[in-house]
Design a protein around this motif. Structure first.
Motif, PDB file in Angstrom:
ATOM      1  N   GLU A   1      10.728   8.605  -1.490  1.00  0.00           N
ATOM      2  CA  GLU A   1      10.172   7.353  -0.978  1.00  0.00           C
ATOM      3  C   GLU A   1      11.158   6.199  -1.154  1.00  0.00           C
ATOM      4  OE1 GLU A   1       6.368   6.335  -2.473  1.00  0.00           O
ATOM      5  OE2 GLU A   1       5.409   8.238  -1.923  1.00  0.00           O
ATOM      6  N   PHE A   2      11.782   6.132  -2.303  1.00  0.00           N
ATOM      7  CA  PHE A   2      12.717   5.052  -2.614  1.00  0.00           C
ATOM      8  C   PHE A   2      13.818   4.979  -1.556  1.00  0.00           C
ATOM      9  CE2 PHE A   2      16.453   3.269  -4.659  1.00  0.00           C
ATOM     10  CZ  PHE A   2      15.972   2.270  -5.487  1.00  0.00           C
TER      11      PHE A   2
ATOM     12  N   GLY B   1      13.458   3.993  -8.803  1.00  0.00           N
ATOM     13  CA  GLY B   1      12.192   3.779  -9.488  1.00  0.00           C
ATOM     14  C   GLY B   1      12.257   2.818 -10.646  1.00  0.00           C
ATOM     15  N   LEU B   2      13.460   2.536 -11.155  1.00  0.00           N
ATOM     16  CA  LEU B   2      13.561   1.590 -12.262  1.00  0.00           C
ATOM     17  C   LEU B   2      13.642   0.159 -11.767  1.00  0.00           C
ATOM     18  CD1 LEU B   2      15.926   3.460 -14.746  1.00  0.00           C
ATOM     19  CD2 LEU B   2      13.450   3.645 -14.427  1.00  0.00           C
ATOM     20  N   ILE B   3      13.985  -0.003 -10.483  1.00  0.00           N
ATOM     21  CA  ILE B   3      13.919  -1.315  -9.847  1.00  0.00           C
ATOM     22  C   ILE B   3      13.287  -1.136  -8.469  1.00  0.00           C
ATOM     23  CG2 ILE B   3      15.934  -2.229 -11.058  1.00  0.00           C
ATOM     24  CD1 ILE B   3      17.546  -1.831  -8.501  1.00  0.00           C
ATOM     25  N   SER B   4      12.913  -2.234  -7.850  1.00  0.00           N
ATOM     26  CA  SER B   4      12.346  -2.194  -6.511  1.00  0.00           C
ATOM     27  C   SER B   4      13.374  -1.653  -5.518  1.00  0.00           C
ATOM     28  CB  SER B   4      11.937  -3.620  -6.100  1.00  0.00           C
ATOM     29  OG  SER B   4      11.960  -3.776  -4.704  1.00  0.00           O
TER      30      SER B   4
ATOM     31  N   PRO C   1      11.874  -6.587   9.499  1.00  0.00           N
ATOM     32  CA  PRO C   1      10.788  -6.287   8.565  1.00  0.00           C
ATOM     33  C   PRO C   1      10.367  -4.825   8.622  1.00  0.00           C
ATOM     34  CG  PRO C   1      10.380  -8.371   9.658  1.00  0.00           C
ATOM     35  CD  PRO C   1      11.576  -7.773  10.330  1.00  0.00           C
ATOM     36  N   TYR C   2      10.195  -4.260   7.421  1.00  0.00           N
ATOM     37  CA  TYR C   2       9.907  -2.828   7.299  1.00  0.00           C
ATOM     38  C   TYR C   2       8.709  -2.652   6.378  1.00  0.00           C
ATOM     39  CZ  TYR C   2      10.613   2.081   5.936  1.00  0.00           C
ATOM     40  OH  TYR C   2      10.449   3.420   5.686  1.00  0.00           O
ATOM     41  N   ASP C   3       7.726  -1.881   6.831  1.00  0.00           N
ATOM     42  CA  ASP C   3       6.533  -1.586   6.040  1.00  0.00           C
ATOM     43  C   ASP C   3       6.574  -0.125   5.588  1.00  0.00           C
ATOM     44  OD1 ASP C   3       5.613  -4.143   6.548  1.00  0.00           O
ATOM     45  OD2 ASP C   3       4.397  -3.518   8.273  1.00  0.00           O
ATOM     46  N   PHE C   4       6.071   0.098   4.380  1.00  0.00           N
ATOM     47  CA  PHE C   4       6.017   1.464   3.849  1.00  0.00           C
ATOM     48  C   PHE C   4       4.800   1.568   2.948  1.00  0.00           C
ATOM     49  CE2 PHE C   4       6.940   4.855   0.853  1.00  0.00           C
ATOM     50  CZ  PHE C   4       7.482   5.836   1.667  1.00  0.00           C
TER      51      PHE C   4
END
Length: 382
Positions: free
Chosen positions: A145-146, A92-95, A158-161
């Motif tokens: 989620e991360f 959560g502190l970075i992408s 490619p991955y979508d979320f």
């Protein structure tokens, strides 16, 4: 299942005492005895010692009071050959896509020496220093989620979320990590368990008595089975191992000599504010009292009087420490993440004392139970 051994890198400072570990950066007048700053030369000594005596990896912490884990360990990788690095990562502190890319780059540069220690965070004040305002349970939901995104983009396509905390379109790492770094994860709260079950390769617990560790293992194993997964287990604990039990306990008692009542009370008050369920379990082992610190044979809770996080130590002769490791191992614990004060000297005490004991019992990879005595080596004058 063999025992896998790891050591600790004190990137927040080291020394011969449990207190004032950050005094090298304070405004105190005059030097504080026994304190060692975490400069690169000293950390290289510890990394080389760990590699030399046979540890597989070293754990690095994360937070306000330590050096950045990624940068420090990448520097140390240039001074070691086989040692792996269990790098602390705060979701959560970075992408998550950037984190996945960093991990992939790290694996290529170090030729596969990265392990990831996911630290969700149990102190809101600490999290706010880094711009994170989520509460305890929502931090674990975000971690869920991360890690879903990280594993998704490691697939190399490619991955979508679309989640509450992250929305990723076409995320990927063009060159996925090889091998994929295993994820170590800890957490004792109801919010943490399901996240561990879905994502952890290794679930880490702090050094509670074996009966309590078994309860945790059974809990996480059951959750993982419902997810169709298998999770391995590890323990994070300190070590004070000596040639005799009396020497080891004398060393433990000497560490207590630095702790006056006010120091312990202040530390307990600060640690008591933690939202971490694991931290509260650590505090409950001693209740802030010195009276009953041996909470299980050769398991000592004295470290937790002033230190957050891992608050217990394996204390005893090399054989006694090996006995306790064997007891945990029988419960299903595979990974042992160890440390001691000072970390340089204690790495050698453990490496030269306990590791041969474990090897003789056939508990280490490539070892077999010893048959007969070791040969006597006689000097030839060289």
């Amino acid at each position: 299942m063999t025992v896998r051994l790891h050591w600790f890198l004190p990137t927040g400072g080291d020394g011969r005492t449990l207190v004032d570990r950050h005094a090298y950066g304070s405004n105190q007048s005059g030097p504080v005895r026994g304190i060692r700053p975490p400069d690169i030369d000293y950390l290289v000594q510890i990394a080389k010692a760990a590699e030399h005596v046979g540890f597989e990896a070293v754990l690095t912490p994360t937070g306000t009071w330590c050096e950045d884990a990624w940068l420090t360990t990448m520097a140390l990788a240039q001074h070691t050959e086989r040692l792996k690095f269990l790098v602390a990562l705060r979701p959560g502190l970075i992408s998550p896509t950037l984190a996945a890319q960093m991990a992939a780059t790290y694996q290529r540069v170090t030729r596969g020496r990265l392990l990831l220690n996911v630290v969700t965070g149990g102190d809101s004040a600490e999290q706010r220093r880094f711009g994170d305002g989520l509460d305890h349970d929502r931090r674990y939901a975000r971690t869920d989620e991360f890690l879903s995104v990280v594993r998704g983009v490691w697939e190399g396509k490619p991955y979508d979320f679309d989640g509450e905390h992250f929305r990723i379109e076409g995320g990927l790492t063009a060159l996925p990590p090889d091998p994929v770094p295993p994820v170590f994860f800890g957490g004792s709260s109801p919010a943490a368990g399901p996240v561990a079950a879905r994502h952890a390769d290794v679930y880490l617990t702090w050094g509670e008595p074996p009966a309590q560790v078994k309860e945790k293992i059974d809990w996480i194993r059951g959750l993982a089975e419902r997810e169709g997964r298998t999770v391995r287990f590890g323990i994070r604990v300190h070590s004070i191992s000596r040639d005799s039990s009396a020497e080891a306990w004398a060393t433990a008692n000497r560490l207590l000599d630095d702790l006056d009542a006010d120091t312990v009370a202040a530390a307990q008050q600060a640690l008591g504010r933690s939202e971490s369920v694991g931290q509260q379990r650590m505090l409950a082992l001693h209740g802030g009292s010195r009276d009953r610190l041996e909470i299980h044979p050769n398991l000592w809770a004295g470290v937790g009087l002033v230190r957050g996080g891992a608050g217990t130590a394996l204390v005893g002769s090399h054989a006694e420490v090996a006995d306790l490791i064997e007891e945990y191992h029988a419960l299903g614990v595979e990974h042992f993440v160890l440390s001691g004060y000072p970390h340089l000297e204690e790495a050698y005490w453990f490496g030269e004392g306990v590791i041969p004991e474990l090897s003789a019992r056939g508990l280490l990879a490539g070892s077999a139970p010893a048959v007969g005595g070791a040969p006597l080596l006689v000097s030839g004058g060289r």
